[in-house]
Design a protein around this motif. Sequence first.
Motif, PDB file in Angstrom:
ATOM      1  N   PRO A 128       4.696  -5.520  -2.077  1.00  0.00           N
ATOM      2  CA  PRO A 128       3.312  -5.974  -2.293  1.00  0.00           C
ATOM      3  C   PRO A 128       3.274  -7.470  -2.623  1.00  0.00           C
ATOM      4  CG  PRO A 128       3.724  -3.929  -3.466  1.00  0.00           C
ATOM      5  CD  PRO A 128       5.045  -4.378  -2.925  1.00  0.00           C
ATOM      6  N   LYS A 129       2.353  -8.175  -1.996  1.00  0.00           N
ATOM      7  CA  LYS A 129       2.325  -9.636  -2.113  1.00  0.00           C
ATOM      8  C   LYS A 129       2.200 -10.100  -3.570  1.00  0.00           C
ATOM      9  CE  LYS A 129       0.231 -13.698  -0.052  1.00  0.00           C
ATOM     10  NZ  LYS A 129      -0.912 -14.267   0.645  1.00  0.00           N
ATOM     11  N   GLN A 130       1.427  -9.307  -4.342  1.00  0.00           N
ATOM     12  CA  GLN A 130       1.194  -9.748  -5.726  1.00  0.00           C
ATOM     13  C   GLN A 130       2.458  -9.688  -6.595  1.00  0.00           C
ATOM     14  OE1 GLN A 130      -0.130  -7.096  -4.259  1.00  0.00           O
ATOM     15  NE2 GLN A 130      -0.430  -5.372  -5.669  1.00  0.00           N
ATOM     16  N   PHE A 131       3.490  -8.983  -6.118  1.00  0.00           N
ATOM     17  CA  PHE A 131       4.761  -8.927  -6.860  1.00  0.00           C
ATOM     18  C   PHE A 131       5.668 -10.127  -6.541  1.00  0.00           C
ATOM     19  CE2 PHE A 131       5.017  -3.960  -7.219  1.00  0.00           C
ATOM     20  CZ  PHE A 131       3.803  -3.962  -7.906  1.00  0.00           C
ATOM     21  N   LEU A 132       5.378 -10.793  -5.437  1.00  0.00           N
ATOM     22  CA  LEU A 132       6.300 -11.827  -4.971  1.00  0.00           C
ATOM     23  C   LEU A 132       6.273 -13.083  -5.833  1.00  0.00           C
ATOM     24  CD1 LEU A 132       5.767 -11.528  -1.091  1.00  0.00           C
ATOM     25  CD2 LEU A 132       7.710 -10.685  -2.429  1.00  0.00           C
ATOM     26  N   GLU A 133       5.086 -13.371  -6.424  1.00  0.00           N
ATOM     27  CA  GLU A 133       4.929 -14.580  -7.266  1.00  0.00           C
ATOM     28  C   GLU A 133       5.468 -15.821  -6.540  1.00  0.00           C
ATOM     29  OE1 GLU A 133       5.526 -13.915 -11.661  1.00  0.00           O
ATOM     30  OE2 GLU A 133       6.619 -12.182 -10.906  1.00  0.00           O
TER      31      GLU A 133
END
Lengths: 104, 177
Positions: free
Chosen positions: B47-52
């Motif tokens: 998930p993109k929001q985990f990539l930071e």
Amino acid sequence: MEIQFFENKMDKSLTVKISGDCDLYNAHHLFNDVTGRMNSGCRAMYVDLSGVPYLDSSGVGAVIRIIQHSKSKKIDIKFRGIEGTVRKVMRLSNILSIITEDRQ
Amino acid sequence: MKNIITRKLIVDENNELFDAQGMKYIALKSDFSRIREYSAKILEHCPKQFLEGNLLEQQLSEIIKNGIKHGNKCDASKTLKVWYDLRNRARFIIEDEGGGFKRLEEWNNFYRRRQEALYNNDFDLFLRLAAYRGPESDEFDGGSSLIAALEFWNGGMIYNEAKNKVGVVRWFSNGSQ
């Protein structure tokens, strides 16, 4: 990673502009190139990291060794453009306190 | 009054972070030149929001590097085992075939002295302690990957008894830190 040097003959300072990822595959180039120029003589150095999108522990290690080398050579070293993920990595690595930042 | 913070690497064989049930698995060859490629592959559907940004990839690459370089000594015949789970949080178990991180307590002592130097505003000592050197370290090892890892993996970073397997987890609030 690309490393460019800009000399200011007025104040004998050197600006180092780094572009691209600074990681386990090329951090040794950063250390070797920058300290090589330090050994050629300068009074002050500005290291601009604004063009670096990715910094890992090898890059952090190179920065630490560059600071240590500048101390031994009595060269005033300041960093510019520590932003985004690079700043987060430096904060997590707890080295921001030994870095002098030049906020233009 | 300032408080001194000294985190530690912990050994706990039976920690729940080593429960691989329901996790995805990949076996990696110990190829130093492919470390970042491996991380990108594992995080392909993260998930993109985990990539930071690229921070998760960077931190995952560090523990993969530790396993391949320090654990398996870049021996191509040795495998790095990676279990991962990117549902609700980023969680990894990484096991190498090496002899284990035998100097874990020495590293904890190094980190404690480094933090004490910072607490005492002794920046000369802090700079001298800025990098950790074990007998097998090369000039580009500095222990800073573990310092950052202790901060980044906010749900824990645990070693097994053999110290050749590490479990880490990062939790996210509102999708990101």
